[in-house]
Every structure is written in structure tokens, then in C-alpha cells.
Design a protein around this motif. Structure first.
Motif, mmCIF file in Angstrom:
data_model
loop_
_atom_site.group_PDB
_atom_site.id
_atom_site.type_symbol
_atom_site.label_atom_id
_atom_site.label_comp_id
_atom_site.label_asym_id
_atom_site.label_seq_id
_atom_site.Cartn_x
_atom_site.Cartn_y
_atom_site.Cartn_z
ATOM 1 N N GLY A 216 0.801 -1.210 0.000
ATOM 2 C CA GLY A 216 0.000 0.000 0.000
ATOM 3 C C GLY A 216 0.838 1.266 0.000
ATOM 4 N N GLU A 217 0.454 2.211 0.850
ATOM 5 C CA GLU A 217 1.118 3.510 0.876
ATOM 6 C C GLU A 217 2.454 3.494 1.599
ATOM 7 N N LEU A 218 2.874 2.342 2.115
ATOM 8 C CA LEU A 218 4.238 2.227 2.625
ATOM 9 C C LEU A 218 5.245 2.200 1.477
ATOM 10 N N ILE A 219 4.788 1.848 0.289
ATOM 11 C CA ILE A 219 5.633 1.903 -0.896
ATOM 12 C C ILE A 219 5.749 3.362 -1.316
ATOM 13 N N PRO A 220 6.952 3.865 -1.587
ATOM 14 C CA PRO A 220 7.060 5.273 -2.004
ATOM 15 C C PRO A 220 6.139 5.589 -3.178
ATOM 16 N N LEU A 221 5.517 6.761 -3.134
ATOM 17 C CA LEU A 221 4.593 7.158 -4.198
ATOM 18 C C LEU A 221 5.262 7.067 -5.558
#
Length: 208
Positions: free
Chosen positions: A146-151
Motif C-alpha cells: 500500500g502507501e508504505l511503498i514510495p509514491l
């Protein structure tokens, strides 16, 4: 973007006044690294296309200015780790064996080290490391979700997948846009960030 949409401009041809004041060195260096990587990068236009579409997708998602710049830089550099992969693996037409697959899986760690060691490019290091994370947490190297992956990683993974699918390869034909978009949407929520997919699809619709 300041010089006009719907065209690719070499970094060396962009005037200083057209570039963000804090990034021109980074883009020049990124282009030089890509040229050194040579044929391992998927065609001369591929990194520039991924960079441009990644930056526009970041803008469509409402990202701040620095995230947009990092997305562009990460798009330029997303394949730089391929410089560590032997040609016989990159060009193998059939399935990779376990050892070959491990070499491929390590390419982004190599790319991260190269980028992180160059101060002008270091802002893109995390994005390069995490390009093969999956939105559902089953990717590599760190199993982020999810948003733990860099945008920037979430954006570039979508754009680079589309660019790869729509490019002719020695072992398969290119997909058309509709088929590639259908594949991106089918993988939204598992491999890809659904918001990044839809923002990117919106960019393609603008350019159609």
C-alpha cells in the motif's frame, strides 16, 4: 511541460530556464547513466517516455512539486539496475531458472546503490529500490504494501509496465493501448496502486 506537451525533449536540449532550479544536474546525470547502460535499457525513447508520463501522473494525483520531480527522475532511472544483469539473461526468450531470476531480482538493489552514491540523484534511491514492490505486499525486496511503498515507485511501476507492454520485443508482439490498460486495471489493488492506475489512464485519455 513548459516547452510544450506531447513530445520528448532530451535533457541536454532543455534550456536552464525551463528546468527546476534544483534539478537540472540530476537530469543530466541520469541521462548520462542511461547512455552508459546502453542496449540494456529498453530503447532510447523508453526512459524519457516513462519519466514524462510518471511526472504527469504524479501531478494528476496532486503530488507536491518535489514528488513530481522525484517521479520524473525515478522514471529516467527505473531501469538503471539492468546494467548489472548479463545480456544472456536479459535477452533470454524462455523462462528464467531460479538462479537467473535471483540475478534479475537483485538489479534494483544494484540500481539503488548506484543512485544513492551520487548526491545529485540520491532523492530517487528509495523509489528505484522499491519499484518491484506490489500493492498487496507480495513484491520485493522488502515486501512493502500500500502507501508504505514510495509514491514515486507506485507511479513508475504502473507507467513502466504500460511502456513495456506496448513495446515490441524479440519474444512477443506489442499490446495495443486498450489491452495494456485492461491489464493494468486487472492488476490494480494487487500489483499496482489503483489510484495511480486510474490517474495514468486519465493521462492516456488526454493524449488520445
Amino acid at each position: 511541460k513548459r516547452t510544450g506537451r506531447d513530445r520528448v525533449v532530451r535533457a541536454s536540449n532543455v534550456r536552464a530556464e525551463d528546468m527546476p532550479t534544483d534539478m537540472p544536474e540530476a537530469f543530466r546525470l541520469a541521462q548520462a547513466l542511461i547512455q552508459l547502460a546502453g542496449s540494456r535499457i529498453a530503447g532510447a525513447k523508453h526512459p524519457a517516455l516513462v519519466a514524462d508520463l510518471s511526472a504527469r501522473t504524479a501531478e494528476a494525483l496532486g503530488a507536491d512539486r518535489m514528488a513530481v520531480l522525484r517521479s520524473r527522475l525515478s522514471g529516467w532511472l527505473h531501469d538503471i539496475g539492468k546494467a548489472s544483469v548479463p545480456d544472456d539473461i536479459l535477452e533470454k526468450p524462455g523462462p528464467l531458472d531460479a538462479d537467473e531470476w535471483e540475478v534479475v531480482r537483485r538489479q534494483h538493489l544494484f540500481g539503488e546503490r548506484v543512485v544513492r552514491d551520487l548526491p545529485a540523484l540520491a532523492d530517487a534511491a528509495d523509489a528505484v529500490r522499491h519499484l518491484h514492490e506490489r500493492f498487496d505486499g507480495t513484491g520485493y525486496p522488502d515486501g512493502l504494501a500500500g502507501e508504505l511503498i514510495p509514491l514515486e515507485s507506485r507511479i513508475v511501476s504502473v507507467v513502466s509496465a504500460y511502456a513495456a507492454m506496448t513495446q515490441e520485443r524479440s519474444y512477443r508482439s506489442a499490446m495495443d493501448t486498450a489491452a495494456a490498460v485492461a491489464e493494468l486495471r486487472a492488476c490494480a489493488g494487487t500489483q499496482f496502486d489503483p489510484r495511480a492506475v486510474e490517474a495514468f489512464v486519465g493521462i492516456l485519455a488526454e493524449d488520445a
